[in-house]
Write a protein that holds these residues in place. Structure first.
Motif, PDB file in Angstrom:
ATOM      1  N   ILE A 304     -23.361 -20.556   0.456  1.00 39.98           N
ATOM      2  CA  ILE A 304     -24.748 -21.755   0.253  1.00 39.98           C
ATOM      3  C   ILE A 304     -25.346 -21.832  -0.719  1.00 39.98           C
ATOM      4  CG2 ILE A 304     -26.564 -22.582   1.657  1.00 39.98           C
ATOM      5  CD1 ILE A 304     -25.060 -22.078   3.856  1.00 39.98           C
ATOM      6  N   ASP A 305     -26.090 -20.412  -0.797  1.00 37.43           N
ATOM      7  CA  ASP A 305     -26.749 -19.499  -2.048  1.00 37.43           C
ATOM      8  C   ASP A 305     -26.080 -20.082  -4.123  1.00 37.43           C
ATOM      9  OD1 ASP A 305     -29.085 -18.893  -0.809  1.00 37.43           O
ATOM     10  OD2 ASP A 305     -28.937 -16.861  -0.877  1.00 37.43           O
ATOM     11  N   LEU A 306     -25.239 -19.952  -4.000  1.00 36.37           N
ATOM     12  CA  LEU A 306     -24.474 -20.116  -5.069  1.00 36.37           C
ATOM     13  C   LEU A 306     -24.077 -21.658  -5.525  1.00 36.37           C
ATOM     14  CD1 LEU A 306     -22.668 -19.884  -7.321  1.00 36.37           C
ATOM     15  CD2 LEU A 306     -20.367 -19.328  -5.886  1.00 36.37           C
ATOM     16  N   VAL A 307     -23.838 -22.229  -4.207  1.00 39.81           N
ATOM     17  CA  VAL A 307     -23.435 -24.126  -4.040  1.00 39.81           C
ATOM     18  C   VAL A 307     -25.231 -24.875  -4.300  1.00 39.81           C
ATOM     19  CG1 VAL A 307     -22.399 -26.262  -3.233  1.00 39.81           C
ATOM     20  CG2 VAL A 307     -21.345 -23.486  -2.897  1.00 39.81           C
ATOM     21  N   TRP A 308     -25.708 -24.046  -3.783  1.00 38.67           N
ATOM     22  CA  TRP A 308     -26.782 -25.163  -3.807  1.00 38.67           C
ATOM     23  C   TRP A 308     -27.273 -24.498  -5.222  1.00 38.67           C
ATOM     24  CZ3 TRP A 308     -32.021 -22.811  -4.442  1.00 38.67           C
ATOM     25  CH2 TRP A 308     -33.571 -24.030  -3.465  1.00 38.67           C
ATOM     26  N   SER A 309     -27.394 -23.341  -5.779  1.00 35.26           N
ATOM     27  CA  SER A 309     -27.646 -23.082  -7.587  1.00 35.26           C
ATOM     28  C   SER A 309     -27.224 -24.027  -8.216  1.00 35.26           C
ATOM     29  CB  SER A 309     -26.906 -21.671  -7.841  1.00 35.26           C
ATOM     30  OG  SER A 309     -28.210 -21.348  -6.692  1.00 35.26           O
ATOM     31  N   LEU A 310     -25.543 -23.881  -7.924  1.00 33.06           N
ATOM     32  CA  LEU A 310     -24.812 -25.197  -8.948  1.00 33.06           C
ATOM     33  C   LEU A 310     -25.286 -26.922  -8.825  1.00 33.06           C
ATOM     34  CD1 LEU A 310     -21.110 -23.033  -8.095  1.00 33.06           C
ATOM     35  CD2 LEU A 310     -22.507 -23.110 -10.239  1.00 33.06           C
ATOM     36  N   CYS A 311     -25.391 -27.004  -7.531  1.00 27.66           N
ATOM     37  CA  CYS A 311     -26.045 -28.085  -7.395  1.00 27.66           C
ATOM     38  C   CYS A 311     -27.211 -28.107  -8.250  1.00 27.66           C
ATOM     39  CB  CYS A 311     -25.997 -29.300  -5.712  1.00 27.66           C
ATOM     40  SG  CYS A 311     -24.902 -28.375  -4.344  1.00 27.66           S
ATOM     41  N   ILE A 312     -28.524 -27.765  -7.976  1.00 28.63           N
ATOM     42  CA  ILE A 312     -29.285 -28.157  -8.955  1.00 28.63           C
ATOM     43  C   ILE A 312     -28.569 -27.868 -10.556  1.00 28.63           C
ATOM     44  CG2 ILE A 312     -31.091 -26.791 -10.006  1.00 28.63           C
ATOM     45  CD1 ILE A 312     -32.086 -25.134  -7.582  1.00 28.63           C
TER      46      ILE A 312
END
Length: 524
Positions: A304-312
């Motif tokens: 989740i941290d990774l995908v959330w960061s990629l969304c940013i």
């Protein structure tokens, strides 16, 4: 004398670990902001008896000879004769300690704790023990000007590992470090960056010095060093573009040496600072290609941290969204009373879902979170800026029914205030009209032709990168999402609001801001 004080202080302040350079950590391990992984089974207080350095004998041999031995006092005898932890701690309240006596007491304390296999946590938190820590910190403060860069590193790491944010000592260490002209080792620079990041201690001149010293040495750094530096600087919210470009190039040149965990940490650091590499397309192409085959091995929080960061960073792909938005993943974060951590990750899932719905419709078709999902935005006490905005806004729109504050949206973002204007820019009563951006809309009337929704967003000091007017990544994403949802954004930065001294100035300020965003919308 300075080296001796450093050893004493490190033994004491760094009670729960054996000091070793952060740069010597096992390659591939993520930065643990709660402390380095420990390889010893001794209790925290017992480790005080262990030499703080792997080369303690060499350090002792190199130390200057102290010609004047401290005179023996009655307190020295009491320390040596004490036969229990409680007796030793009791001495702290009844006597005034010098630095050398504090160190002797701690060594004796650690021996008793080790012999009796006592748990050290309660001792370390004891107020009397803390007064022992302050004694050595005070002595370190007096002798900071004599510290070598290596002494400074050891002291800073000791403070960091105990989360002991001694501002006077950190300032003294920083000041005297800046006065010295040494050839700093790369590992020392990495460790200092870690310590400042862990303690959230901001000292711009030191950051600039670290960046200037690190930049030409980036090619010689290990992947672990690069990851730790990016993580540390992101935690400090400090972005040095040349240095981060060098980190980016290092990743691309040495990709085969980087573990998936290294790459995840670097992406998360970039996202926090909203840093977009100059060679972003090439960087994300090769990095995401390497990560793609191991995504299934990540635990759900890291994923989740990774995908959330990629969304940013607007680099998220279909496969990323599908893995975190599938029902199996979402179901773990809903229902019942959840911990603060679970609520935070649920909120990140909502942000990811918002990115999928509003920014990825050209390539992503599902799954999405259920439409009735709650956003679980954690409510906090309003700040002075938020309260001031809400009070003045009522005056601007003429009636409290014409503004709504605050507004918890289905997108996972909180509006500090909301205003609805008709085609003539006249405020409308919000409760009468349908509001698809809230979970339960009170109004039923459709919006009149030409109506505009204005979202007021307060940006506090922590919302920005250090020494900058650039928002951190999560807040940049919040603006994007709300704009994509149809809001006109009225930004209210703290540094502009603080300049307004009277209510009429604040009223004029908000009217001007509202007029500008409406004019910009009409010009599109």
């Amino acid at each position: 004398m300075a080296s001796r004080v450093v050893r004493r202080a490190v033994r004491l302040i760094g009670a729960s670990f054996v000091v070793a350079p952060v740069s010597s950590a096992v390659p591939g391990s993520a930065v643990n902001w709660r402390g380095l992984k420990q390889g010893y089974s001794l209790s925290p207080i017992a480790r005080l008896h262990v030499s703080s350095f792997h080369h303690g004998d060499r350090i002792l041999a190199e130390e200057q000879v102290i010609s004047r031995v401290p005179e023996r006092t009655e307190l020295d005898g009491l320390i040596e004769s004490a036969d229990s932890v409680e007796n030793l701690l009791h001495l702290i309240n009844d006597h005034s300690f010098k630095g050398n006596q504090a160190a002797v007491l701690v060594n004796h304390l650690s021996r008793i704790a080790a012999d009796r296999k006592m748990e050290g946590g309660s001792i370390l938190q004891d107020n009397r023990f803390q007064k022992l820590q302050s004694t050595l910190e005070d002595e370190g403060l007096e002798l900071a000007e004599h510290f070598t860069p290596e002494d400074t590193r050891k002291m800073a790491l000791a403070l960091a590992q105990q989360n002991r944010r001694s501002i006077p000592l950190l300032r003294a260490l920083s000041y005297h470090l800046m006065q010295k002209h040494f050839d700093f080792r790369s590992s020392l620079l990495v460790d200092l960056a870690f310590a400042y990041g862990k303690l959230n201690f901001h000292q711009t001149q030191v950051f600039q010095k670290l960046a200037a010293e690190l930049l030409p040495r980036v090619p010689e750094l290990s992947p672990g060093d690069v990851m730790r530096c990016t993580k540390s600087f992101s935690y400090l919210k400090w972005l040095n573009l040349p240095l981060f470009e060098a980190f980016t190039q290092h990743v691309m040149d040495n990709l085969e040496k980087y573990s998936p965990l290294h790459l995840c940490n670097i992406i998360m650091a970039f996202a926090r600072l909203n840093y977009h590499p100059a060679k972003g397309d090439s960087f994300f192409t090769v990095v995401l290609e390497k990560l793609e085959c191991v995504l299934a091995d990540f635990d759900r929080f890291l994923l989740i941290d990774l995908v959330w960061s990629l969304c940013i960073l607007q680099q998220v792909k279909t496969s990323h969204l599908q893995k975190v938005l599938e029902p199996v993943m979402y179901s773990a974060f809903v229902g019942g009373i959840k911990s603060q951590k679970m609520q935070n990750y649920h909120l990140k899932l909502v942000h990811i879902n918002t990115a999928a719905m509003l920014e990825c419709t050209d390539f992503y078709k599902g799954p999405f979170l259920p439409s009735e999902h709650p956003s679980h935005y954690v409510e906090k006490k309003p700040t002075i800026l938020q309260t001031g905005l809400q009070e003045v806004l009522v005056t601007v729109v003429g009636d409290s029914d014409n503004c709504r504050s605050p507004v918890n949206t289905i997108y996972g973002w909180l509006l500090d205030s909301e205003v609805l204007l008709d085609s003539d820019n006249k405020p409308l009563p919000l409760n009468e009209f349908v509001a698809p951006h809230v979970l339960h809309s009170e109004g039923i009337k459709p919006l009149p032709q030409g109506a505009r929704r204005l979202a007021f967003l307060c940006w506090e000091f922590p919302s920005y990168c250090s020494r900058s007017k650039d928002l951190l990544g999560r807040f940049v994403m919040a603006r994007r999402h709300l704009q994509a949802a149809g809001f006109l954004i009225v930004d209210v930065p703290y540094f502009e609001w603080l300049e307004l001294k009277s209510e009429w100035q604040k009223v004029a300020y908000l009217k001007d801001k509202m007029g500008k965003v409406v004019a910009e919308d009409m010009a599109r």
